[in-house]
Scaffold this motif. Structure first.
Motif, PDB file in Angstrom:
ATOM      1  N   ASN A  56      14.571 -13.197  -7.238  1.00  0.00           N
ATOM      2  CA  ASN A  56      14.575 -12.728  -5.848  1.00  0.00           C
ATOM      3  C   ASN A  56      15.877 -12.067  -5.356  1.00  0.00           C
ATOM      4  N   MET A  57      16.736 -11.633  -6.263  1.00  0.00           N
ATOM      5  CA  MET A  57      17.992 -11.007  -5.855  1.00  0.00           C
ATOM      6  C   MET A  57      17.822  -9.516  -5.551  1.00  0.00           C
ATOM      7  N   GLY A  58      16.638  -8.991  -5.873  1.00  0.00           N
ATOM      8  CA  GLY A  58      16.413  -7.564  -5.659  1.00  0.00           C
ATOM      9  C   GLY A  58      16.527  -6.750  -6.934  1.00  0.00           C
ATOM     10  N   LYS A  59      16.341  -7.386  -8.069  1.00  0.00           N
ATOM     11  CA  LYS A  59      16.428  -6.672  -9.358  1.00  0.00           C
ATOM     12  C   LYS A  59      15.407  -5.534  -9.418  1.00  0.00           C
ATOM     13  N   SER A  60      14.154  -5.901  -9.123  1.00  0.00           N
ATOM     14  CA  SER A  60      13.096  -4.883  -9.181  1.00  0.00           C
ATOM     15  C   SER A  60      13.332  -3.792  -8.133  1.00  0.00           C
ATOM     16  N   SER A  61      13.841  -4.194  -6.970  1.00  0.00           N
ATOM     17  CA  SER A  61      14.099  -3.212  -5.911  1.00  0.00           C
ATOM     18  C   SER A  61      15.176  -2.215  -6.334  1.00  0.00           C
ATOM     19  N   VAL A  62      16.219  -2.725  -6.958  1.00  0.00           N
ATOM     20  CA  VAL A  62      17.302  -1.854  -7.428  1.00  0.00           C
ATOM     21  C   VAL A  62      16.745  -0.813  -8.395  1.00  0.00           C
TER      22      VAL A  62
ATOM     23  N   SER B  50       8.663  -8.084  -4.369  1.00  0.00           N
ATOM     24  CA  SER B  50       8.011  -9.027  -3.487  1.00  0.00           C
ATOM     25  C   SER B  50       8.988 -10.063  -2.959  1.00  0.00           C
ATOM     26  N   ALA B  51       8.675 -10.546  -1.752  1.00  0.00           N
ATOM     27  CA  ALA B  51       9.518 -11.572  -1.140  1.00  0.00           C
ATOM     28  C   ALA B  51       9.323 -12.926  -1.827  1.00  0.00           C
ATOM     29  N   THR B  52       8.240 -13.043  -2.598  1.00  0.00           N
ATOM     30  CA  THR B  52       7.996 -14.296  -3.314  1.00  0.00           C
ATOM     31  C   THR B  52       8.845 -14.336  -4.577  1.00  0.00           C
ATOM     32  N   PRO B  53       9.708 -15.345  -4.697  1.00  0.00           N
ATOM     33  CA  PRO B  53      10.561 -15.400  -5.892  1.00  0.00           C
ATOM     34  C   PRO B  53       9.720 -15.563  -7.160  1.00  0.00           C
ATOM     35  N   GLY B  54      10.206 -15.054  -8.259  1.00  0.00           N
ATOM     36  CA  GLY B  54       9.516 -15.213  -9.537  1.00  0.00           C
ATOM     37  C   GLY B  54       8.388 -14.233  -9.746  1.00  0.00           C
ATOM     38  N   GLU B  55       8.429 -13.106  -9.057  1.00  0.00           N
ATOM     39  CA  GLU B  55       7.347 -12.126  -9.164  1.00  0.00           C
ATOM     40  C   GLU B  55       7.344 -11.398 -10.511  1.00  0.00           C
ATOM     41  N   THR B  56       8.512 -11.142 -11.036  1.00  0.00           N
ATOM     42  CA  THR B  56       8.571 -10.479 -12.329  1.00  0.00           C
ATOM     43  C   THR B  56       8.627 -11.573 -13.384  1.00  0.00           C
ATOM     44  N   THR B  57       7.563 -11.682 -14.179  1.00  0.00           N
ATOM     45  CA  THR B  57       7.494 -12.808 -15.110  1.00  0.00           C
ATOM     46  C   THR B  57       7.693 -12.396 -16.559  1.00  0.00           C
TER      47      THR B  57
ATOM     48  N   LEU C 102      26.393  -5.399  -6.613  1.00  0.00           N
ATOM     49  CA  LEU C 102      26.255  -6.204  -5.403  1.00  0.00           C
ATOM     50  C   LEU C 102      25.186  -5.558  -4.537  1.00  0.00           C
ATOM     51  N   ASN C 103      24.054  -6.220  -4.414  1.00  0.00           N
ATOM     52  CA  ASN C 103      22.955  -5.713  -3.583  1.00  0.00           C
ATOM     53  C   ASN C 103      22.791  -6.646  -2.391  1.00  0.00           C
ATOM     54  N   ARG C 104      23.376  -6.256  -1.277  1.00  0.00           N
ATOM     55  CA  ARG C 104      23.318  -7.129  -0.112  1.00  0.00           C
ATOM     56  C   ARG C 104      21.968  -6.945   0.582  1.00  0.00           C
ATOM     57  N   ARG C 105      21.207  -8.039   0.673  1.00  0.00           N
ATOM     58  CA  ARG C 105      19.843  -7.895   1.178  1.00  0.00           C
ATOM     59  C   ARG C 105      19.721  -7.977   2.690  1.00  0.00           C
ATOM     60  N   ALA C 106      20.598  -8.716   3.339  1.00  0.00           N
ATOM     61  CA  ALA C 106      20.514  -8.776   4.797  1.00  0.00           C
ATOM     62  C   ALA C 106      21.843  -8.324   5.388  1.00  0.00           C
TER      63      ALA C 106
ATOM     64  N   PHE D 230      25.477  -1.577  -4.696  1.00  0.00           N
ATOM     65  CA  PHE D 230      24.294  -0.704  -4.703  1.00  0.00           C
ATOM     66  C   PHE D 230      23.263  -1.350  -3.806  1.00  0.00           C
ATOM     67  N   ASP D 231      23.049  -0.760  -2.658  1.00  0.00           N
ATOM     68  CA  ASP D 231      22.117  -1.336  -1.706  1.00  0.00           C
ATOM     69  C   ASP D 231      20.719  -0.764  -1.958  1.00  0.00           C
ATOM     70  N   ALA D 232      19.833  -1.640  -2.435  1.00  0.00           N
ATOM     71  CA  ALA D 232      18.502  -1.175  -2.856  1.00  0.00           C
ATOM     72  C   ALA D 232      17.703  -0.582  -1.699  1.00  0.00           C
ATOM     73  N   HIS D 233      18.045  -0.946  -0.462  1.00  0.00           N
ATOM     74  CA  HIS D 233      17.279  -0.413   0.670  1.00  0.00           C
ATOM     75  C   HIS D 233      17.938   0.771   1.346  1.00  0.00           C
TER      76      HIS D 233
END
Ligand SMILES: Nc1nc2c(ncn2[C@@H]2O[C@H](COP(=O)(O)OP(=O)(O)OP(=O)(O)O)[C@@H](O)[C@H]2O)c(=O)[nH]1
Ligand SMILES: [Mg+2]
Length: 483
Positions: free
Chosen positions: A19-25, A41-48, A154-158, A182-185
């Motif tokens: 949930n750190m934003g790996k997929s988003s990055v 996804s906001a649900t942790p563990g989405e990428t399995t 460093l991907n700061r999410r909030a 690197f801010d994914a958003h």
């Protein structure tokens, strides 16, 4: 060859806590806004499972990124690796042993280590708003043991979360070759390119291939900008010369109310057609930039186009009064100079006194009377012929019209190039607050004014097109780079 890493193709695994934003990055970097391709996804563990994303230019495999499941039990995994290794610092062999021996209790760690043990570099994603705890230190330690090139992101999410970014940087600096934000958003083209260049700094073995990839990415970006300019030129040409026509029957002339209704319908048709042209233009720009969640809106009725009937449009976009008078004088005899009343053609065909003042002055006066919008209504009506009369409408005579259209497109273009693909919310494309044309250098305004003049008369000046192309290319670059 191995499963994840191919010789000659640089590969990087994106790793980090769940949930750190790996997929988003990765989605932002690769401009993929489709959850089927990269699940965010906001649900942790989405990428399995590990998933490879290839960057391919003309069938050439340029670079590979591997999305991985996050670390879920890093402290325990670190201890287990140390236990298997015994004294001293564990290395690749110990990690291989760990992957071979442990079971599903370390499933995520095993899977994310596999590509690294094959030689993939590391992009370690952390959220610096999180407190720096032991489990993160364990992740860093394990990654250090792999010995592969490592870049921390460093991907700061909030935006408003507390942070100890300095502490993070210090720690990461000891375990990684390079630390970047690197801010994914928020990341735009510049930041994406910067990230690719950072890979060049950490991965010496693939320097040639990475340099080639960066050059291809830059070329592709230039090509896209050129395509966007073509789309915008096409749109302006079509919309500035847009005219709609209707037939005025003799009976329409006997009652003023009938005539007005006809005029109203014609006006609706005109704005409807203009909105269609606009939407087509935005859709093309969105496609060039691979957006699917950012939309030009789906239906014609709810289309959020340039609202020419709103006073606000005329004040926030387009040129200022002084600029307009110069531009109108340059456009020479173009629409925008004529100031006859809306129904002039129909009633008396008489212009107003302003008509005699000449281009520049008339435009200045018109500028002062914004947001007045006049529709060119041609076609003198002769009664008694038994035939209907052609009534045509468009383009608006207000000299600011072309500039407002252009600002409408430019402000949307800015949103299109700024929106990051890592986001998963839908968004309707809207014009931004302030326009750009007012700040154009005078020579750009003048060449555009000349070209607009031709388009408004329905005879675009082809000889000016190369200059217009260059002017708009420069404009799009400025719009994209504006902070
Ligand atoms: N505001 C904001 N939210 C972000 C950012 N990056 C990621 N997120 C959000 O954080 C959540 C997790 O993002 P993912 O990219 O799925 O994280 P992940 O590390 O791949 O997660 P797993 O695959 O489950 O380990 C999602 O709700 C994202 O939208 C960011 O830069 N800003
Ligand atoms: Mg993920």
């Amino acid at each position: 060859m191995s499963e994840w890493v191919q010789q000659d193709v640089p590969a990087f695994a994106v790793v980090g806590r769940v949930n750190m934003g790996k997929s988003s990055v990765l989605a932002t970097l690769l401009e993929i806004d489709d959850n089927q391709l990269i699940r965010v996804s906001a649900t942790p563990g989405e990428t399995t499972n590990c998933q490879t994303h290839r960057v391919v230019f003309s069938d050439r495999d340029c670079i590979r990124f591997i999305d991985t499941p996050g670390f879920s039990r890093p402290v325990e995994a670190m201890r287990e690796i140390q236990r298997l290794h015994g004294e001293g610092t564990p290395g690749v062999e110990a990690l291989k042993e760990f992957v071979a021996k442990v079971g599903e209790e370390f499933g995520d760690e095993k899977r994310l280590l596999e590509p690294l043990l094959e030689g993939a570099g590391v992009l370690y994603v952390v959220d610096p708003a999180k407190p720096l705890r032991d489990d993160f230190l364990a992740e860093m330690e394990i990654l250090r043991w792999t010995g592969v090139p490592r870049l921390a992101l460093l991907n700061r999410r909030a935006a408003n979360a507390g942070t100890d970014e300095e502490a993070w940087r210090k720690r990461l600096g000891g375990a990684f070759n390079l630390v970047r934000t690197f801010d994914a958003h928020q990341a735009r083209y510049e930041e994406r390119l910067r990230l690719l260049k950072a890979l060049l700094e950490i991965e010496e073995r693939h320097r040639g291939r990475l340099e080639e990839t960066i050059a291809l990415v830059e070329e592709e970006w230039d090509r896209r900008r050129e395509e966007a300019v073509e789309v915008i030129i096409g749109f302006l040409e079509e919309s500035l010369s847009l005219k709609v026509t209707a037939t005025l029957e003799e009976r329409d002339l006997t009652l003023p109310s009938r005539r007005h209704r006809k005029e109203e319908l014609l006006q609706q048709e005109y704005f409807g057609d203009l909105a269609k042209l606009e939407r087509k233009c935005f859709e093309k720009l969105l496609k060039i930039h691979r957006h699917h969640l950012l939309k030009a809106d789906s239906s014609a009725e709810s289309f959020q186009g340039i609202d020419l009937e709103s006073a606000e449009t005329w004040t926030k976009w387009g040129l200022g009064r002084g600029q307009l008078s110069v531009a109108a004088a340059l456009a020479g005899g173009a629409a925008g100079l004529a100031v006859d009343v809306a129904t002039g053609g129909l009633s008396h065909g008489a212009g107003t006194i302003f008509g005699a003042l000449g281009g520049g002055a008339a435009a200045w006066l018109k500028g002062g009377s914004l947001p007045d919008l006049r529709i060119d209504l041609r076609g003198g009506v002769k009664l008694g012929t038994g035939e209907g009369k052609a009534l045509s409408m468009g383009p608006p005579k207000n000299p600011n019209f072309p500039w407002i259209l252009l600002d409408g497109v430019l402000t949307r273009y800015q949103r299109i190039v700024n929106r990051s693909h890592g986001r998963r919310d839908e968004e309707v494309l809207k014009g931004q607050e302030a326009g750009f044309t007012r700040d154009f250098p005078a020579d750009r305004r003048s060449v555009l004014a000349k070209w607009f003049g031709g388009c408004l008369k329905g005879s675009p000046n082809r000889a000016l097109e190369p200059e217009i192309f260059e002017a708009l290319l420069e404009t799009l670059q400025e719009v994209a780079e504006e902070k």
